[in-house]
Each structure stands twice: as C-alpha cells, then as structure tokens.
Design a protein around this motif. Structure first.
Motif, PDB file in Angstrom:
ATOM      1  N   GLY A 150      -6.552   0.244  -3.954  1.00  0.00           N
ATOM      2  CA  GLY A 150      -7.874  -0.310  -3.669  1.00  0.00           C
ATOM      3  C   GLY A 150      -7.862  -1.790  -3.368  1.00  0.00           C
ATOM      4  O   GLY A 150      -8.430  -2.242  -2.374  1.00  0.00           O
ATOM      5  N   GLN A 151      -7.229  -2.576  -4.236  1.00  0.00           N
ATOM      6  CA  GLN A 151      -7.224  -4.022  -4.029  1.00  0.00           C
ATOM      7  C   GLN A 151      -6.459  -4.381  -2.757  1.00  0.00           C
ATOM      8  O   GLN A 151      -6.852  -5.292  -2.033  1.00  0.00           O
ATOM      9  CB  GLN A 151      -6.611  -4.743  -5.223  1.00  0.00           C
ATOM     10  CG  GLN A 151      -6.636  -6.256  -5.077  1.00  0.00           C
ATOM     11  CD  GLN A 151      -6.192  -6.982  -6.322  1.00  0.00           C
ATOM     12  OE1 GLN A 151      -6.198  -6.434  -7.404  1.00  0.00           O
ATOM     13  NE2 GLN A 151      -5.812  -8.236  -6.157  1.00  0.00           N
ATOM     14  N   GLU A 152      -5.413  -3.657  -2.458  1.00  0.00           N
ATOM     15  CA  GLU A 152      -4.641  -3.950  -1.252  1.00  0.00           C
ATOM     16  C   GLU A 152      -5.449  -3.652   0.006  1.00  0.00           C
ATOM     17  O   GLU A 152      -5.306  -4.330   1.023  1.00  0.00           O
ATOM     18  CB  GLU A 152      -3.332  -3.155  -1.246  1.00  0.00           C
ATOM     19  CG  GLU A 152      -2.297  -3.669  -2.218  1.00  0.00           C
ATOM     20  CD  GLU A 152      -2.588  -3.311  -3.670  1.00  0.00           C
ATOM     21  OE1 GLU A 152      -3.436  -2.429  -3.907  1.00  0.00           O
ATOM     22  OE2 GLU A 152      -1.982  -3.925  -4.559  1.00  0.00           O
ATOM     23  N   ILE A 153      -6.294  -2.638  -0.048  1.00  0.00           N
ATOM     24  CA  ILE A 153      -7.145  -2.343   1.105  1.00  0.00           C
ATOM     25  C   ILE A 153      -8.156  -3.463   1.313  1.00  0.00           C
ATOM     26  O   ILE A 153      -8.420  -3.886   2.437  1.00  0.00           O
ATOM     27  CB  ILE A 153      -7.834  -0.970   0.926  1.00  0.00           C
ATOM     28  CG1 ILE A 153      -6.783   0.127   1.024  1.00  0.00           C
ATOM     29  CG2 ILE A 153      -8.937  -0.769   1.945  1.00  0.00           C
ATOM     30  CD1 ILE A 153      -7.282   1.500   0.716  1.00  0.00           C
ATOM     31  N   VAL A 154      -8.707  -3.985   0.201  1.00  0.00           N
ATOM     32  CA  VAL A 154      -9.617  -5.128   0.301  1.00  0.00           C
ATOM     33  C   VAL A 154      -8.866  -6.334   0.871  1.00  0.00           C
ATOM     34  O   VAL A 154      -9.397  -7.059   1.713  1.00  0.00           O
ATOM     35  CB  VAL A 154     -10.235  -5.448  -1.076  1.00  0.00           C
ATOM     36  CG1 VAL A 154     -11.060  -6.725  -1.026  1.00  0.00           C
ATOM     37  CG2 VAL A 154     -11.098  -4.292  -1.553  1.00  0.00           C
ATOM     38  N   GLU A 155      -7.630  -6.547   0.434  1.00  0.00           N
ATOM     39  CA  GLU A 155      -6.838  -7.652   0.970  1.00  0.00           C
ATOM     40  C   GLU A 155      -6.577  -7.462   2.464  1.00  0.00           C
ATOM     41  O   GLU A 155      -6.567  -8.436   3.221  1.00  0.00           O
ATOM     42  CB  GLU A 155      -5.516  -7.779   0.215  1.00  0.00           C
ATOM     43  CG  GLU A 155      -5.658  -8.365  -1.161  1.00  0.00           C
ATOM     44  CD  GLU A 155      -4.326  -8.624  -1.834  1.00  0.00           C
ATOM     45  OE1 GLU A 155      -3.310  -8.767  -1.119  1.00  0.00           O
ATOM     46  OE2 GLU A 155      -4.309  -8.695  -3.067  1.00  0.00           O
ATOM     47  N   GLY A 156      -6.360  -6.237   2.898  1.00  0.00           N
ATOM     48  CA  GLY A 156      -6.177  -5.976   4.326  1.00  0.00           C
ATOM     49  C   GLY A 156      -7.421  -6.327   5.130  1.00  0.00           C
ATOM     50  O   GLY A 156      -7.322  -6.897   6.227  1.00  0.00           O
ATOM     51  N   MET A 157      -8.598  -6.008   4.595  1.00  0.00           N
ATOM     52  CA  MET A 157      -9.838  -6.384   5.279  1.00  0.00           C
ATOM     53  C   MET A 157      -9.997  -7.902   5.318  1.00  0.00           C
ATOM     54  O   MET A 157     -10.453  -8.471   6.318  1.00  0.00           O
ATOM     55  CB  MET A 157     -11.039  -5.732   4.594  1.00  0.00           C
ATOM     56  CG  MET A 157     -11.093  -4.233   4.770  1.00  0.00           C
ATOM     57  SD  MET A 157     -12.603  -3.474   4.142  1.00  0.00           S
ATOM     58  CE  MET A 157     -12.513  -3.821   2.410  1.00  0.00           C
ATOM     59  N   VAL A 174       0.842  -1.205   0.000  1.00  0.00           N
ATOM     60  CA  VAL A 174       0.000   0.000   0.000  1.00  0.00           C
ATOM     61  C   VAL A 174       0.872   1.249   0.000  1.00  0.00           C
ATOM     62  O   VAL A 174       0.631   2.195  -0.751  1.00  0.00           O
ATOM     63  CB  VAL A 174      -0.960  -0.011   1.215  1.00  0.00           C
ATOM     64  CG1 VAL A 174      -1.591   1.351   1.429  1.00  0.00           C
ATOM     65  CG2 VAL A 174      -2.032  -1.065   1.040  1.00  0.00           C
ATOM     66  N   GLN A 175       1.914   1.269   0.838  1.00  0.00           N
ATOM     67  CA  GLN A 175       2.795   2.437   0.901  1.00  0.00           C
ATOM     68  C   GLN A 175       3.529   2.663  -0.411  1.00  0.00           C
ATOM     69  O   GLN A 175       3.699   3.805  -0.852  1.00  0.00           O
ATOM     70  CB  GLN A 175       3.785   2.277   2.049  1.00  0.00           C
ATOM     71  CG  GLN A 175       3.146   2.413   3.409  1.00  0.00           C
ATOM     72  CD  GLN A 175       4.126   2.160   4.541  1.00  0.00           C
ATOM     73  OE1 GLN A 175       5.189   1.591   4.351  1.00  0.00           O
ATOM     74  NE2 GLN A 175       3.735   2.586   5.741  1.00  0.00           N
ATOM     75  N   LYS A 176       3.960   1.591  -1.064  1.00  0.00           N
ATOM     76  CA  LYS A 176       4.627   1.734  -2.356  1.00  0.00           C
ATOM     77  C   LYS A 176       3.688   2.302  -3.404  1.00  0.00           C
ATOM     78  O   LYS A 176       4.066   3.177  -4.185  1.00  0.00           O
ATOM     79  CB  LYS A 176       5.178   0.384  -2.827  1.00  0.00           C
ATOM     80  CG  LYS A 176       6.392  -0.089  -2.071  1.00  0.00           C
ATOM     81  CD  LYS A 176       6.840  -1.465  -2.545  1.00  0.00           C
ATOM     82  CE  LYS A 176       7.954  -2.014  -1.690  1.00  0.00           C
ATOM     83  NZ  LYS A 176       8.339  -3.377  -2.091  1.00  0.00           N
ATOM     84  N   LYS A 177       2.456   1.817  -3.428  1.00  0.00           N
ATOM     85  CA  LYS A 177       1.489   2.329  -4.409  1.00  0.00           C
ATOM     86  C   LYS A 177       1.168   3.795  -4.140  1.00  0.00           C
ATOM     87  O   LYS A 177       1.033   4.580  -5.060  1.00  0.00           O
ATOM     88  CB  LYS A 177       0.215   1.484  -4.408  1.00  0.00           C
ATOM     89  CG  LYS A 177       0.330   0.231  -5.215  1.00  0.00           C
ATOM     90  CD  LYS A 177      -1.033  -0.320  -5.525  1.00  0.00           C
ATOM     91  CE  LYS A 177      -0.907  -1.336  -6.633  1.00  0.00           C
ATOM     92  NZ  LYS A 177      -2.208  -1.788  -7.092  1.00  0.00           N
ATOM     93  N   LEU A 178       1.017   4.148  -2.873  1.00  0.00           N
ATOM     94  CA  LEU A 178       0.741   5.549  -2.549  1.00  0.00           C
ATOM     95  C   LEU A 178       1.901   6.444  -2.934  1.00  0.00           C
ATOM     96  O   LEU A 178       1.703   7.573  -3.381  1.00  0.00           O
ATOM     97  CB  LEU A 178       0.429   5.693  -1.053  1.00  0.00           C
ATOM     98  CG  LEU A 178      -0.934   5.190  -0.598  1.00  0.00           C
ATOM     99  CD1 LEU A 178      -1.034   5.253   0.917  1.00  0.00           C
ATOM    100  CD2 LEU A 178      -2.053   5.975  -1.251  1.00  0.00           C
ATOM    101  N   ALA A 179       3.131   5.956  -2.769  1.00  0.00           N
ATOM    102  CA  ALA A 179       4.315   6.743  -3.145  1.00  0.00           C
ATOM    103  C   ALA A 179       4.365   6.971  -4.655  1.00  0.00           C
ATOM    104  O   ALA A 179       4.859   7.998  -5.110  1.00  0.00           O
ATOM    105  CB  ALA A 179       5.583   6.049  -2.670  1.00  0.00           C
TER     106      ALA A 179
END
Length: 191
Positions: free
Chosen positions: A69-76, A58-63
C-alpha cells in the motif's frame, strides 16, 4: 474545490513568475533558462530511478504475500513529482524534489496511506473520491449497498430420495410400454 483551483491556476503561476524574475535578475537570463532545463532533466532521471526502486520494492512485498500500500502511494507521489519537475519554474521544482527525495517522500506517503486506511475503516469501504462517503456512485445496482437487496440464508445439499438407477429403469419401462402413461384429455369425451 474552488480554492484549490484558485491556488493551482493563479497563485502558483504568480509565485513562479516572481521567483523566475528574481533569479533572472541575480543570475541573468540564459543561466536562469539553463537552470530550468537542468532541473527538468535531472528531475526526470531521478524520477525514473526512484520509480524502478519503488517497483522492485512492490514486487518483493507481493512475493512475500504482503500488501504494498505505502509503495503504491509512493509511486503516485513519484508521478506527481515528475510532472512538477517538468513544469518550468523553481517553486514546482522544489515541491517535486520534496516528493522525489526518499527522506521526505516516505513520511508523507506513510501519512497519506494511514489517512486512506482510516477513511476505509470509517466508511466501511473506500469512497474513491465519488460523492459522499458511503454513497454508491454507480446507482443502486451495487449488491453491497445494504439497502435491503441482499438476502441472508443457509442451505444444505440433500440426496435424491431414489437412487439414479431407479429413474433409468422407470424411463425404460415407459419407452417399452410396460407402464401406462396418464393422459390429460379434456372433458369433452363425456358428452
């Protein structure tokens, strides 16, 4: 909703008890209890490591300026996997491992993320689980509710017709007494 609650509170515990009884008959009581504790401990440690990996992604994508989005779903999904692995039983552990393993988690997360995107596009905005799609859950005070409360218009900035220094000179004349100030007296003086 009733069907989901029936599934969660009646069918899943009945399945868990059935599987625990069968494993207990095959392995014995203490090995079965040890296996339940072992799956919980290993599952929680895997959730932690996979969660850290997902957080770094997530941090790499934000950088890079991309939406994670998909990583947030994976976190949930990892959070749900952690809860399922802590619940004693082998059925919930199996579902938790499906959500935990990257081979199965990524396609499920991609599918869920696409479904959420389609819902947003179809409704014009994300419903968030409140009420019907497009219905405002917070009353009619929302400025984006498209119920005639929004005004569309253009504006342009105009310059003052008189320069600012002229206003200062007029004020100076009034203070010094050079300009006569109009008075608003009632018409009683004409009697």
């Amino acid at each position: 909703m009733f069907l989901i609650l029936l599934l969660v509170f009646i069918i899943v515990p009945a399945m868990e008890l059935s599987v625990l009884i069968q494993v207990g008959d095959a392995l014995g009581v203490w090995p079965t209890i040890g296996l339940v504790f072992f799956t919980a401990i290993v599952g929680v440690s895997l959730v932690r490591s996979q969660g850290l990996h997902t957080l770094m992604t997530v941090q790499k994508k934000l950088a890079r300026g991309e939406a994670p989005g998909q990583e947030i779903v994976e976190g949930m999904m990892l959070a749900a996997a952690g809860v399922l692995l802590l619940i004693p039983g082998f059925v919930t552990d199996f579902i938790g491992l499906l959500l935990l393993t990257p081979i199965t988690r990524s396609p499920i997360a991609a599918y869920m993320y696409k479904r959420m995107q389609l819902q947003v596009v179809a409704n014009g905005r994300f419903n968030g689980g409140f009420g019907q799609p497009g219905q405002n859950p917070f009353g009619s005070g929302n400025p984006f509710d498209n119920q005639g409360n929004t005004f569309d218009g253009d504006f342009e900035r105009k310059q003052d017709p008189q320069p600012r220094s002229h206003h200062i000179e007029a004020d100076k004349d009034i203070i010094e007494g050079d300009v006569e100030r109009p008075t608003n007296k009632p018409e009683d003086d004409k009697r």
